[in-house]
Enzyme design. Structure first.
Site, PDB file in Angstrom:
ATOM      1  N   GLY A  20      -1.810   1.061  -4.257  1.00  0.00           N
ATOM      2  CA  GLY A  20      -1.033   1.538  -3.109  1.00  0.00           C
ATOM      3  C   GLY A  20      -0.028   0.515  -2.639  1.00  0.00           C
ATOM      4  O   GLY A  20       0.192   0.357  -1.430  1.00  0.00           O
ATOM      5  N   GLY A  21       0.616  -0.167  -3.593  1.00  0.00           N
ATOM      6  CA  GLY A  21       1.483  -1.293  -3.237  1.00  0.00           C
ATOM      7  C   GLY A  21       2.928  -0.962  -2.967  1.00  0.00           C
ATOM      8  O   GLY A  21       3.727  -1.867  -2.727  1.00  0.00           O
ATOM      9  N   GLY A  22       3.297   0.314  -2.977  1.00  0.00           N
ATOM     10  CA  GLY A  22       4.712   0.659  -2.886  1.00  0.00           C
ATOM     11  C   GLY A  22       5.318   0.633  -1.504  1.00  0.00           C
ATOM     12  O   GLY A  22       6.540   0.542  -1.360  1.00  0.00           O
ATOM     13  N   LEU A  72      -4.509   7.813  -8.676  1.00  0.00           N
ATOM     14  CA  LEU A  72      -5.832   7.197  -8.578  1.00  0.00           C
ATOM     15  C   LEU A  72      -6.961   8.212  -8.456  1.00  0.00           C
ATOM     16  O   LEU A  72      -8.133   7.837  -8.474  1.00  0.00           O
ATOM     17  CB  LEU A  72      -5.868   6.225  -7.398  1.00  0.00           C
ATOM     18  CG  LEU A  72      -4.966   4.992  -7.557  1.00  0.00           C
ATOM     19  CD1 LEU A  72      -4.941   4.186  -6.269  1.00  0.00           C
ATOM     20  CD2 LEU A  72      -5.425   4.125  -8.719  1.00  0.00           C
ATOM     21  N   TYR A 163     -12.241  10.774   6.280  1.00  0.00           N
ATOM     22  CA  TYR A 163     -11.645   9.439   6.130  1.00  0.00           C
ATOM     23  C   TYR A 163     -12.587   8.351   6.635  1.00  0.00           C
ATOM     24  O   TYR A 163     -12.812   7.346   5.955  1.00  0.00           O
ATOM     25  CB  TYR A 163     -10.318   9.397   6.887  1.00  0.00           C
ATOM     26  CG  TYR A 163      -9.661   8.037   6.933  1.00  0.00           C
ATOM     27  CD1 TYR A 163      -8.922   7.566   5.860  1.00  0.00           C
ATOM     28  CD2 TYR A 163      -9.766   7.227   8.068  1.00  0.00           C
ATOM     29  CE1 TYR A 163      -8.310   6.320   5.898  1.00  0.00           C
ATOM     30  CE2 TYR A 163      -9.149   5.995   8.120  1.00  0.00           C
ATOM     31  CZ  TYR A 163      -8.425   5.545   7.035  1.00  0.00           C
ATOM     32  OH  TYR A 163      -7.818   4.309   7.085  1.00  0.00           O
ATOM     33  N   ALA A 166     -15.476   7.715   4.304  1.00  0.00           N
ATOM     34  CA  ALA A 166     -15.072   6.926   3.143  1.00  0.00           C
ATOM     35  C   ALA A 166     -14.911   5.454   3.498  1.00  0.00           C
ATOM     36  O   ALA A 166     -15.330   4.563   2.742  1.00  0.00           O
ATOM     37  CB  ALA A 166     -13.767   7.471   2.572  1.00  0.00           C
ATOM     38  N   LYS A 167     -14.312   5.175   4.654  1.00  0.00           N
ATOM     39  CA  LYS A 167     -14.084   3.779   5.031  1.00  0.00           C
ATOM     40  C   LYS A 167     -15.389   3.061   5.345  1.00  0.00           C
ATOM     41  O   LYS A 167     -15.526   1.856   5.088  1.00  0.00           O
ATOM     42  CB  LYS A 167     -13.122   3.723   6.223  1.00  0.00           C
ATOM     43  CG  LYS A 167     -11.684   4.084   5.851  1.00  0.00           C
ATOM     44  CD  LYS A 167     -11.148   3.170   4.757  1.00  0.00           C
ATOM     45  CE  LYS A 167      -9.711   3.446   4.419  1.00  0.00           C
ATOM     46  NZ  LYS A 167      -9.193   2.546   3.367  1.00  0.00           N
ATOM     47  N   ILE A 196      -2.727  -0.769  12.549  1.00  0.00           N
ATOM     48  CA  ILE A 196      -1.560  -1.428  11.984  1.00  0.00           C
ATOM     49  C   ILE A 196      -0.379  -0.466  12.099  1.00  0.00           C
ATOM     50  O   ILE A 196      -0.391   0.622  11.520  1.00  0.00           O
ATOM     51  CB  ILE A 196      -1.788  -1.812  10.508  1.00  0.00           C
ATOM     52  CG1 ILE A 196      -3.064  -2.663  10.356  1.00  0.00           C
ATOM     53  CG2 ILE A 196      -0.576  -2.553   9.975  1.00  0.00           C
ATOM     54  CD1 ILE A 196      -3.039  -3.982  11.088  1.00  0.00           C
TER      55      ILE A 196
END
Length: 256
Positions: A20-22, A72, A163, A166-167, A196
């Site tokens: 997920g670096g984009g 992914l 979500y 999962a986290k 963030i």
């Protein structure tokens, strides 16, 4: 090189793969590792921003930054992408599992297909990316895996149960992998960011009052940005954290 990012000299020349670096946090991580002289590849599916990021960073850093397109949700694609990264980097000793999908959907609206999709993106791929990276870390005589969780599961947030499940699962997975891989000199830790504030978050979810409410909850009275998690991730990946594994590092400005 940005002087604020200098340090962790042992990262220079090491092979680093970031999922997920984009864009967003992932792009900040890619830039941070590249600025330290690491050899960096990243996985994403958004071609335009990913290609632009790789081109920009390749032009200004010691090593070219490689963008690998892979979905992914597909475990075969994960394996091929990780092997591709390791081959292009020459070795792989750092994996940052950053990719996620922080979609909101209420309890009454969640279907089985939605649940499975959310878990595939947010949890399942973290395991299978790690599994694919471990053989390369063994060849490198050790390494570090940094998993991105979230404080969301600790805040009793009712609007995103898949979500947050999962986290929370990522924390359990982190500890399990740490126990399994520690004898092979592979460390596994997790970062739990708070709110963030990225452009995507502001476009999709965050209103000014949401940001103000979280700042009110935090000890540090400012918005947190992607750069705030870069240095902690560099620390966990580097020899500065050589004795740390199975740990969670909360970066939330003191919200919890």
């Amino acid at each position: 090189m940005n002087e604020d990012l200098m340090g962790h000299a042992d990262l220079r020349g090491r092979g680093v793969l970031i999922t997920g670096g984009g864009s967003g946090i992932g792009a900040a991580l890619v830039e941070g590792f590249a600025a330290h002289g690491a050899k960096v590849s990243f996985i994403d599916i958004a071609d335009e921003p990913s290609t632009a990021l790789a081109d920009r960073l390749s032009a200004i850093n010691d090593h070219p930054v490689k963008y690998i397109r892979a979905d992914l949700r597909d475990t075969d694609a994960i394996k091929h992408a990780v092997d591709d990264a390791a081959a292009s980097l020459g070795s792989l000793s750092v994996l940052v599992n950053n990719a996620a999908w922080d979609d909101r959907r209420d309890l009454d609206d969640i279907t089985e297909d939605y649940w499975d999709l959310s878990q595939a993106i947010n949890l399942k791929q973290v395991f299978f990316t790690s599994q694919a990276a471990v053989p390369h870390m063994r060849l490198a005589d050790g390494g570090a895996i940094v998993n991105f969780s979230s404080i969301a599961w600790m805040l009793n947030m009712g609007g995103m149960p898949s979500y947050t499940t999962a986290k929370a699962g990522i924390v359990g997975l982190t500890k399990s992998l740490a126990g399994r891989l520690g004898p092979e000199n592979i460390r596994v830790n997790a970062i739990l960011p708070g709110m963030i504030v990225t452009e995507r978050q502001k476009d999709l979810w965050l209103k000014d009052e949401d940001i103000a409410a979280m700042i009110g909850r935090q000890c540090l009275k400012r918005s947190l940005v992607a750069q705030d998690v870069v240095a902690p991730c560099l620390f966990l990946a580097s020899s500065a954290a050589a004795a740390m594994t199975a740990q969670t590092l909360v970066i939330d400005g003191g919200a919890i």
